[in-house]
Design an enzyme around this catalytic site. Structure first.
Site, PDB file in Angstrom:
ATOM      1  N   SER A  96       2.351  12.502   7.556  1.00  0.00           N
ATOM      2  CA  SER A  96       1.074  12.900   8.169  1.00  0.00           C
ATOM      3  C   SER A  96       0.011  13.561   7.536  1.00  0.00           C
ATOM      4  O   SER A  96      -1.184  13.766   7.723  1.00  0.00           O
ATOM      5  CB  SER A  96       1.384  13.581   9.617  1.00  0.00           C
ATOM      6  OG  SER A  96       2.325  12.917  10.719  1.00  0.00           O
ATOM      7  N   LEU A 127      -7.095   2.955   5.942  1.00  0.00           N
ATOM      8  CA  LEU A 127      -6.392   2.937   7.388  1.00  0.00           C
ATOM      9  C   LEU A 127      -7.188   2.744   8.509  1.00  0.00           C
ATOM     10  O   LEU A 127      -6.399   2.141   9.596  1.00  0.00           O
ATOM     11  CB  LEU A 127      -5.674   4.306   7.355  1.00  0.00           C
ATOM     12  CG  LEU A 127      -4.535   4.741   6.437  1.00  0.00           C
ATOM     13  CD1 LEU A 127      -4.117   6.410   6.624  1.00  0.00           C
ATOM     14  CD2 LEU A 127      -3.337   3.698   6.428  1.00  0.00           C
ATOM     15  N   GLU A 160       0.623   4.378  10.345  1.00  0.00           N
ATOM     16  CA  GLU A 160      -0.757   4.394  10.476  1.00  0.00           C
ATOM     17  C   GLU A 160      -1.529   5.503  11.261  1.00  0.00           C
ATOM     18  O   GLU A 160      -2.471   5.596  12.010  1.00  0.00           O
ATOM     19  CB  GLU A 160      -1.361   3.024  11.089  1.00  0.00           C
ATOM     20  CG  GLU A 160      -0.899   1.890  10.306  1.00  0.00           C
ATOM     21  CD  GLU A 160      -1.841   1.483   9.067  1.00  0.00           C
ATOM     22  OE1 GLU A 160      -3.029   1.841   9.060  1.00  0.00           O
ATOM     23  OE2 GLU A 160      -1.442   0.526   8.475  1.00  0.00           O
ATOM     24  N   GLY A 161      -0.605   6.630  10.977  1.00  0.00           N
ATOM     25  CA  GLY A 161      -1.155   7.775  11.803  1.00  0.00           C
ATOM     26  C   GLY A 161      -0.264   7.902  13.019  1.00  0.00           C
ATOM     27  O   GLY A 161      -0.759   7.106  14.091  1.00  0.00           O
ATOM     28  N   ARG A 187      14.113 -14.542  38.951  1.00  0.00           N
ATOM     29  CA  ARG A 187      15.551 -13.870  39.226  1.00  0.00           C
ATOM     30  C   ARG A 187      15.539 -13.542  40.686  1.00  0.00           C
ATOM     31  O   ARG A 187      14.728 -12.706  41.454  1.00  0.00           O
ATOM     32  CB  ARG A 187      15.621 -12.726  38.340  1.00  0.00           C
ATOM     33  CG  ARG A 187      16.612 -11.676  38.737  1.00  0.00           C
ATOM     34  CD  ARG A 187      17.762 -12.230  38.077  1.00  0.00           C
ATOM     35  NE  ARG A 187      18.904 -11.053  38.204  1.00  0.00           N
ATOM     36  CZ  ARG A 187      20.162 -11.499  37.861  1.00  0.00           C
ATOM     37  NH1 ARG A 187      20.486 -12.809  37.542  1.00  0.00           N
ATOM     38  NH2 ARG A 187      21.032 -10.802  38.094  1.00  0.00           N
ATOM     39  N   PHE A 194       0.888  -1.434  -0.100  1.00  0.00           N
ATOM     40  CA  PHE A 194      -0.102  -0.002  -0.002  1.00  0.00           C
ATOM     41  C   PHE A 194       0.756   1.204  -0.035  1.00  0.00           C
ATOM     42  O   PHE A 194       1.492   1.369   1.050  1.00  0.00           O
ATOM     43  CB  PHE A 194      -0.869   0.070   1.200  1.00  0.00           C
ATOM     44  CG  PHE A 194      -1.743   1.126   1.458  1.00  0.00           C
ATOM     45  CD1 PHE A 194      -3.024   1.178   1.124  1.00  0.00           C
ATOM     46  CD2 PHE A 194      -1.416   2.173   2.324  1.00  0.00           C
ATOM     47  CE1 PHE A 194      -4.017   2.123   1.243  1.00  0.00           C
ATOM     48  CE2 PHE A 194      -2.118   3.244   2.699  1.00  0.00           C
ATOM     49  CZ  PHE A 194      -3.442   3.222   2.096  1.00  0.00           C
ATOM     50  N   ILE A 232       7.392   1.533   2.459  1.00  0.00           N
ATOM     51  CA  ILE A 232       6.168   0.905   2.146  1.00  0.00           C
ATOM     52  C   ILE A 232       6.579  -0.568   2.564  1.00  0.00           C
ATOM     53  O   ILE A 232       7.463  -1.240   1.982  1.00  0.00           O
ATOM     54  CB  ILE A 232       5.974   1.105   0.684  1.00  0.00           C
ATOM     55  CG1 ILE A 232       5.647   2.524   0.302  1.00  0.00           C
ATOM     56  CG2 ILE A 232       4.675   0.175   0.124  1.00  0.00           C
ATOM     57  CD1 ILE A 232       4.574   3.268   1.092  1.00  0.00           C
ATOM     58  N   LEU A 266      13.911  -6.966  33.521  1.00  0.00           N
ATOM     59  CA  LEU A 266      14.669  -7.923  32.988  1.00  0.00           C
ATOM     60  C   LEU A 266      16.380  -7.421  33.060  1.00  0.00           C
ATOM     61  O   LEU A 266      17.173  -8.302  32.790  1.00  0.00           O
ATOM     62  CB  LEU A 266      14.360  -8.319  31.678  1.00  0.00           C
ATOM     63  CG  LEU A 266      13.564  -9.692  31.292  1.00  0.00           C
ATOM     64  CD1 LEU A 266      12.291  -9.365  31.727  1.00  0.00           C
ATOM     65  CD2 LEU A 266      13.480 -10.073  29.839  1.00  0.00           C
TER      66      LEU A 266
END
Ligand SMILES: Cc1cc2nc3c(=O)[nH]c(=O)nc-3n(C[C@H](O)[C@H](O)[C@H](O)COP(=O)(O)OP(=O)(O)OC[C@H]3O[C@@H](n4cnc5c(N)ncnc54)[C@H](O)[C@@H]3O)c2cc1C
Ligand SMILES: Cc1cc2nc3c(=O)[nH]c(=O)nc-3n(C[C@H](O)[C@H](O)[C@H](O)COP(=O)(O)OP(=O)(O)OC[C@H]3O[C@@H](n4cnc5c(N)ncnc54)[C@H](O)[C@@H]3O)c2cc1C
Lengths: 249, 390
Positions: free
Chosen positions: B144, B245, B369-370, B274, B135, B169, B344
């Site tokens: 944007s 989107l 995607e925004g 741990r 896409f 892309i 961790l």
């Protein structure tokens, strides 16, 4: 071919099982159930046989309404239809084998696949009993299956230190072991189709268990470890305890 | 065989799912455990996409899962689709990106805005994974603000001549078909550009520290002529790509929960085993506080995604609600990854654990995607009635 696959509904191996108030059965509260892993090889074997030879695959389960969810898992993998033989889930192995044999006897099965054992009670009895009750040969824990031109079937089993190759004829009961195949993942389309596939329900004849479970026990809790000392100085004491108390050396 | 991972479900959200929804999720969960997790770290380190997984992912029915059966898809509901995204992203955001680009950004526009011929030609082969799609909306200078794109299409005797470039892309260089958005007489239109069309070239973007197990490419069109029948006939304007989107963001809102669960699960197990100062680090209040915060945020995100899916299935979902879920859930997952990393300690930076990989991946997910901030502005405009983009 008229192919049947016997499946069982077992607690997920990742769930922590607790014993119920009767002390004779597990507490199912909060337990997720799955299609018995060894039965997945059986379902896959049934589907592959059908893909090669044509015919129909039916998944059979002895139990109550709860096990329908497990039957639908087999249907989602591609099994054509379900057969629920209604009976109390506390039946012993013979009771299960008899219930299946009673129903399948008149349906002229060519092959009945079972998992080699169910991972809950590990009895490994149903396949052999089913063969006996129906008068069919039965071969357990197969890891290879090859159809021959003359209508016989060649089977492979893992035995201590090697392989055993055997040959038998249909109708036959086969129990499947890990290694026979790689069970397919149900496709989303199959999952959606599963709820539209038929599940036939038949009431099992009454049965009195031949084997009674008296009690279930959890494995004994492990004792706390013991530190006998530190460094080289501790070795004699450790050797003494391993010899006298643990009796391992 | 069940999967070893049992999910995170503090609120019996399980009971809100149908048997079919649970089964679909469990299959993908197991697939991820058996096929994705054993290979993903190596692909990530090598910067390669695990294309050996494509037939499996397609085989599960993930690609275009919600589209109709007559195009080779499953016609599933949106919860099923969301849960599948969640489980794939528990594996890796790159694997989920592959599936959500193919489903939401390629199959969806062809289904929604394509001609019947285009649907017949592309949807079945995209569903089986025989063909891959990408896409192309973002450009080097227009991210944007896609409305100011400069990629242009001009009508010719035979079709359309494309000129311009698209950047960042996903699946770009491996795609057999690119859904490309370009301006025709100043109006945004969608075009299907097939691999191998003269004038169409791609090159992979190098040097990524994020989504390394995903292909990200630049697409260049120089006097690239495509046939007349390759325009998407049924949409004009920016609404076309934006509606795609919305589909993909929906999947991301679920996917992010998968990443967060993976990080929480790793952190919880690590904390219980741990030992520091003679005790499991899970016994320290500071560590418990971190774990509790992660669990709380994951639980909220799950309920958000679930209700969003129910709205989508009911046909009443608004795109601003998707913005809210994408914005919240991705930021939540990124925070979980960062928090898990601290629990961790030094181990958290290694490929022994999935945490740092998820964290780095989520930096992309936060932006694509925004961006997080653009979603803030979308929701802000919705509730105040005042646009604050420019
Ligand atoms: C790994 C990866 C894969 C991608 N895959 C695809 C793909 O398959 N197809 C595709 O078309 N695109 C893809 N993208 C591109 C992605 O959608 C864009 O990166 C994204 O839209 C942001 O655009 P930009 O990077 O140009 O940032 P910019 O738009 O330049 O934004 C930079 C910063 O400015 C902020 N900003 C911009 N405008 C405003 C404003 N008005 N008010 C306040 N802040 C503002 C942004 O929030 C951001 O923080 C991908 C990106 C990545 C990283
Ligand atoms: C790239 C790198 C280079 C390094 N280089 C060196 C070096 O050159 N020399 C060297 O000696 N070391 C080095 N280190 C080690 C580093 O100093 C340790 O990673 C650090 O001290 C943390 O220890 P740990 O990783 O074992 O985590 P842990 O001590 O196991 O801590 C894990 C988590 O538990 C928390 N925690 C621990 N105890 C408590 C408590 N009582 N209350 C609340 N929370 C607690 C910690 O804050 C952390 O979030 C390096 C580490 C990295 C990552």
């Amino acid at each position: 071919m008229n192919i049947y696959v016997c499946i069982s509904h077992v607690p997920d191996s990742t769930t922590k099982v607790k014993i119920g108030p009767s002390g004779k059965e597990i507490d199912e509260e909060g337990v997720t159930f799955i299609l018995n892993p060894y039965d997945e090889y059986a379902v896959e074997a049934g589907l592959r046989l059908k893909e090669k030879q044509g015919g129909e695959v039916t998944a059979v389960c002895v139990g109550d309404d709860v096990v329908k969810e497990t039957i639908r898992k087999a249907l989602a993998m591609g099994v054509d239809k379900g057969l629920l033989i209604k009976a109390d889930r506390s039946r012993d192995s013979f009771g299960i084998a008899q219930a299946i044999a009673d129903v399948l006897r008149d349906r002229s099965p060519d092959v009945i696949f079972c998992g080699k054992q169910s991972i809950d009670y590990d009895s490994s009895q149903v396949a052999g009993m089913l063969g006996e009750l129906l008068g069919f040969p039965s071969v357990s824990a197969i890891v290879g299956l090859e159809m021959n031109g003359d209508g016989s079937v060649t089977l492979e089993r893992d035995i201590e230190g090697g392989q055993e190759i055997s040959k038998t004829t249909f109708p036959v009961v086969l129990s499947t072991d890990k290694g026979l195949n790689e069970p397919r993942y149900p496709k989303l389309q199959g999952i959606m189709a599963a709820k539209r596939k038929p599940i036939e329900e038949i009431e099992a004849a009454p049965y009195e268990n031949r084997v009674q479970v008296l009690e279930m026990r959890m494995p004994p809790a492990k004792d706390a470890g013991k530190i006998v000392g530190e460094g080289v100085d501790a070795v004699p004491e450790l050797v003494k305890l391993l010899h006298e108390e643990a009796k391992v050396i | 065989m069940a999967s070893q991972f049992i999910g995170v479900d503090y609120y019996s959200i399980e009971s809100l799912l149908s048997e079919e929804e649970r089964m679909a999720r469990d299959v993908v969960r197991r697939f991820v455990e058996e096929k994705v997790l054993p290979i993903i770290e190596d692909h990530y380190m090598a910067g390669t996409f695990p294309d050996e997984l494509i037939p499996h992912i397609a085989g599960l029915g993930v690609l275009g899962a919600t589209l109709p059966e007559k195009y080779g898809c499953a016609g599933a509901n949106n919860i099923v689709y969301g849960l599948m995204n969640q489980e794939l992203e528990r594996g890796d955001s790159g694997v989920r990106s592959f599936a959500s680009v193919q489903s939401g950004l390629v199959m969806y526009p062809i289904f929604k805005y394509g001609s019947e011929e285009q649907r017949q030609e592309w949807l079945p082969v995209l569903a089986t994974g025989e063909k891959i799609g990408c896409f192309g909306l973002t450009e080097p200078d227009h991210g944007s603000d896609p409305g100011s794109m400069v990629t242009k299409a001009v009508e010719t005797d035979n079709g359309y001549l494309l000129n311009g470039a698209k950047m960042w892309i996903t699946n770009g260089s491996v795609a057999d078909v690119a859904v490309v958005w370009a301006k025709l007489n100043g109006i945004v239109r969608g075009f299907l550009v097939e691999k191998g069309t003269p004038g169409y070239t791609t090159s992979d973007m190098k040097g990524k520290h994020s989504l390394r197990a995903s292909v990200t490419s630049e697409l260049v069109f120089s006097d690239c002529e495509i046939p007349k029948e390759n325009i998407l006939p049924n949409v004009t304007g920016l609404r076309g790509p934006l509606s795609c989107l919305t589909q993909a963001r929906y999947g991301i809102a679920w996917g992010a929960i998968g990443s967060a669960m993976a990080c929480y699960d790793a952190a919880l197990n690590y904390a219980k085993t741990r030992i520091q100062f003679g005790k499991p680090i899970a016994s320290f209040q500071l560590v418990q506080q971190k774990l509790v915060r992660m669990l709380t945020e994951i639980t909220k995100a799950q309920l958000l995604a679930l209700q969003l899916g129910r709205l989508k299935d009911a046909g009443t979902m608004r795109f601003t609600q998707v913005s809210l879920a994408k914005r919240n859930n991705v930021a939540m997952a990124l925070e979980c990854a960062r928090t898990a990393r601290t629990i961790l300690g030094a181990n958290g930076i290694t490929s022994e654990y999935p945490v740092m990989r998820h964290m780095a991946n989520l930096e992309s997910v936060y932006t694509y995607e925004g961006t997080h901030d653009i979603h803030t502005l979308i929701i802000g405009a919705d509730i105040t009635g005042i646009e604050a983009y420019a």
